[in-house]
Design a protein around this motif. Structure first.
Motif, PDB file in Angstrom:
ATOM      1  N   LEU A  33      27.471  62.405  -4.261  1.00  0.00           N
ATOM      2  CA  LEU A  33      27.179  61.285  -5.160  1.00  0.00           C
ATOM      3  C   LEU A  33      26.025  60.434  -4.625  1.00  0.00           C
ATOM      4  O   LEU A  33      26.030  59.209  -4.671  1.00  0.00           O
ATOM      5  CB  LEU A  33      28.419  60.408  -5.379  1.00  0.00           C
ATOM      6  CG  LEU A  33      29.630  61.102  -5.995  1.00  0.00           C
ATOM      7  CD1 LEU A  33      30.823  60.168  -6.006  1.00  0.00           C
ATOM      8  CD2 LEU A  33      29.320  61.590  -7.398  1.00  0.00           C
ATOM      9  N   LYS A  34      25.011  61.098  -4.119  1.00  0.00           N
ATOM     10  CA  LYS A  34      23.855  60.463  -3.490  1.00  0.00           C
ATOM     11  C   LYS A  34      23.226  59.376  -4.372  1.00  0.00           C
ATOM     12  O   LYS A  34      23.012  58.257  -3.926  1.00  0.00           O
ATOM     13  CB  LYS A  34      22.828  61.538  -3.155  1.00  0.00           C
ATOM     14  CG  LYS A  34      21.526  61.039  -2.633  1.00  0.00           C
ATOM     15  CD  LYS A  34      20.600  62.234  -2.397  1.00  0.00           C
ATOM     16  CE  LYS A  34      19.194  61.808  -2.171  1.00  0.00           C
ATOM     17  NZ  LYS A  34      18.316  62.942  -1.963  1.00  0.00           N
ATOM     18  N   SER A  35      22.933  59.697  -5.620  1.00  0.00           N
ATOM     19  CA  SER A  35      22.268  58.742  -6.513  1.00  0.00           C
ATOM     20  C   SER A  35      23.108  57.490  -6.731  1.00  0.00           C
ATOM     21  O   SER A  35      22.589  56.380  -6.733  1.00  0.00           O
ATOM     22  CB  SER A  35      21.959  59.395  -7.853  1.00  0.00           C
ATOM     23  OG  SER A  35      21.108  60.487  -7.674  1.00  0.00           O
ATOM     24  N   LEU A  36      24.394  57.674  -6.903  1.00  0.00           N
ATOM     25  CA  LEU A  36      25.291  56.536  -7.110  1.00  0.00           C
ATOM     26  C   LEU A  36      25.346  55.654  -5.864  1.00  0.00           C
ATOM     27  O   LEU A  36      25.266  54.425  -5.963  1.00  0.00           O
ATOM     28  CB  LEU A  36      26.689  57.024  -7.482  1.00  0.00           C
ATOM     29  CG  LEU A  36      27.714  55.946  -7.779  1.00  0.00           C
ATOM     30  CD1 LEU A  36      27.298  55.123  -8.988  1.00  0.00           C
ATOM     31  CD2 LEU A  36      29.085  56.560  -8.007  1.00  0.00           C
ATOM     32  N   LYS A  37      25.451  56.255  -4.700  1.00  0.00           N
ATOM     33  CA  LYS A  37      25.504  55.485  -3.454  1.00  0.00           C
ATOM     34  C   LYS A  37      24.194  54.747  -3.207  1.00  0.00           C
ATOM     35  O   LYS A  37      24.200  53.594  -2.762  1.00  0.00           O
ATOM     36  CB  LYS A  37      25.832  56.405  -2.277  1.00  0.00           C
ATOM     37  CG  LYS A  37      27.253  56.906  -2.316  1.00  0.00           C
ATOM     38  CD  LYS A  37      27.540  57.864  -1.188  1.00  0.00           C
ATOM     39  CE  LYS A  37      28.964  58.387  -1.253  1.00  0.00           C
ATOM     40  NZ  LYS A  37      29.257  59.336  -0.190  1.00  0.00           N
ATOM     41  N   MET A  38      23.081  55.392  -3.512  1.00  0.00           N
ATOM     42  CA  MET A  38      21.781  54.734  -3.349  1.00  0.00           C
ATOM     43  C   MET A  38      21.648  53.548  -4.295  1.00  0.00           C
ATOM     44  O   MET A  38      21.139  52.495  -3.922  1.00  0.00           O
ATOM     45  CB  MET A  38      20.657  55.745  -3.581  1.00  0.00           C
ATOM     46  CG  MET A  38      20.528  56.759  -2.469  1.00  0.00           C
ATOM     47  SD  MET A  38      19.389  58.126  -2.810  1.00  0.00           S
ATOM     48  CE  MET A  38      17.850  57.306  -3.056  1.00  0.00           C
ATOM     49  N   MET A  39      22.119  53.707  -5.521  1.00  0.00           N
ATOM     50  CA  MET A  39      22.057  52.620  -6.494  1.00  0.00           C
ATOM     51  C   MET A  39      22.921  51.441  -6.054  1.00  0.00           C
ATOM     52  O   MET A  39      22.502  50.296  -6.123  1.00  0.00           O
ATOM     53  CB  MET A  39      22.497  53.129  -7.873  1.00  0.00           C
ATOM     54  CG  MET A  39      22.448  52.092  -8.983  1.00  0.00           C
ATOM     55  SD  MET A  39      23.936  51.087  -9.185  1.00  0.00           S
ATOM     56  CE  MET A  39      25.162  52.295  -9.558  1.00  0.00           C
ATOM     57  N   VAL A  40      24.125  51.714  -5.568  1.00  0.00           N
ATOM     58  CA  VAL A  40      25.019  50.644  -5.123  1.00  0.00           C
ATOM     59  C   VAL A  40      24.390  49.886  -3.952  1.00  0.00           C
ATOM     60  O   VAL A  40      24.381  48.652  -3.932  1.00  0.00           O
ATOM     61  CB  VAL A  40      26.416  51.199  -4.754  1.00  0.00           C
ATOM     62  CG1 VAL A  40      27.249  50.158  -4.042  1.00  0.00           C
ATOM     63  CG2 VAL A  40      27.122  51.693  -6.012  1.00  0.00           C
ATOM     64  N   LEU A  41      23.838  50.601  -2.988  1.00  0.00           N
ATOM     65  CA  LEU A  41      23.193  49.957  -1.851  1.00  0.00           C
ATOM     66  C   LEU A  41      22.010  49.108  -2.306  1.00  0.00           C
ATOM     67  O   LEU A  41      21.849  47.963  -1.866  1.00  0.00           O
ATOM     68  CB  LEU A  41      22.738  51.006  -0.837  1.00  0.00           C
ATOM     69  CG  LEU A  41      22.116  50.467   0.437  1.00  0.00           C
ATOM     70  CD1 LEU A  41      23.152  49.687   1.246  1.00  0.00           C
ATOM     71  CD2 LEU A  41      21.552  51.602   1.269  1.00  0.00           C
ATOM     72  N   ASP A  42      21.213  49.637  -3.198  1.00  0.00           N
ATOM     73  CA  ASP A  42      20.073  48.897  -3.734  1.00  0.00           C
ATOM     74  C   ASP A  42      20.531  47.613  -4.424  1.00  0.00           C
ATOM     75  O   ASP A  42      19.949  46.547  -4.221  1.00  0.00           O
ATOM     76  CB  ASP A  42      19.304  49.771  -4.719  1.00  0.00           C
ATOM     77  CG  ASP A  42      18.204  49.008  -5.416  1.00  0.00           C
ATOM     78  OD1 ASP A  42      17.155  48.792  -4.796  1.00  0.00           O
ATOM     79  OD2 ASP A  42      18.403  48.621  -6.587  1.00  0.00           O
ATOM     80  N   GLN A  43      21.586  47.710  -5.225  1.00  0.00           N
ATOM     81  CA  GLN A  43      22.049  46.552  -5.973  1.00  0.00           C
ATOM     82  C   GLN A  43      22.733  45.502  -5.091  1.00  0.00           C
ATOM     83  O   GLN A  43      22.698  44.320  -5.403  1.00  0.00           O
ATOM     84  CB  GLN A  43      22.981  46.987  -7.099  1.00  0.00           C
ATOM     85  CG  GLN A  43      22.274  47.740  -8.194  1.00  0.00           C
ATOM     86  CD  GLN A  43      21.178  46.905  -8.825  1.00  0.00           C
ATOM     87  OE1 GLN A  43      21.442  45.874  -9.424  1.00  0.00           O
ATOM     88  NE2 GLN A  43      19.939  47.329  -8.668  1.00  0.00           N
TER      89      GLN A  43
END
Length: 123
Positions: A33-43
């Motif tokens: 779930l790389k994209s989801l984890k990256m989005m959460v960290l970014d947000q």
């Protein structure tokens, strides 16, 4: 002077976004779930910093005093962050999942122009 501040702010934000993108890309290289984890960290990290900076900058360059700017930040920040999480979560998820790494900064910069216009309207 205001034009120089605008250029610096735009430059700093673009490179902060690029750096955040590259760091998260390496950190989550093999993650599920790389994209989801990256989005959460970014947000959680980038979004509050960028929005507070832009909101404060737009207020100060619009002629508000430091006290007025602090008051606006206290009053408007939570609403802006709610709007941010609604809009930017989808943008960043799209960015991290579909957009190739070499085009992510361009994609985010295009979206940032629209977001900056929204923040300018709010202030």
């Amino acid at each position: 002077m205001a034009q120089l501040l605008r250029r610096y702010n735009s430059f700093a934000i673009r490179y902060a976004l690029l750096g955040m993108c590259l760091i998260t890309e390496r950190y989550f290289a093999d993650a599920t779930l790389k994209s989801l984890k990256m989005m959460v960290l970014d947000q959680l990290i980038s979004a509050p910093l960028i929005n507070a900076t832009l909101l404060g900058y737009l207020s100060l360059t619009g002629g508000a005093s430091i006290d007025q700017t602090k008051e606006r930040l206290c009053h408007d920040f939570s609403g802006i962050m709610k709007a941010n999480y609604t809009v930017w979560s989808a943008i960043q998820l799209t960015n991290f999942y579909f957009v190739p790494l070499q085009h992510r900064t361009l994609f985010v910069n295009i979206c940032m122009v629209l977001w900056s216009s929204f923040l300018a309207y709010k202030t």
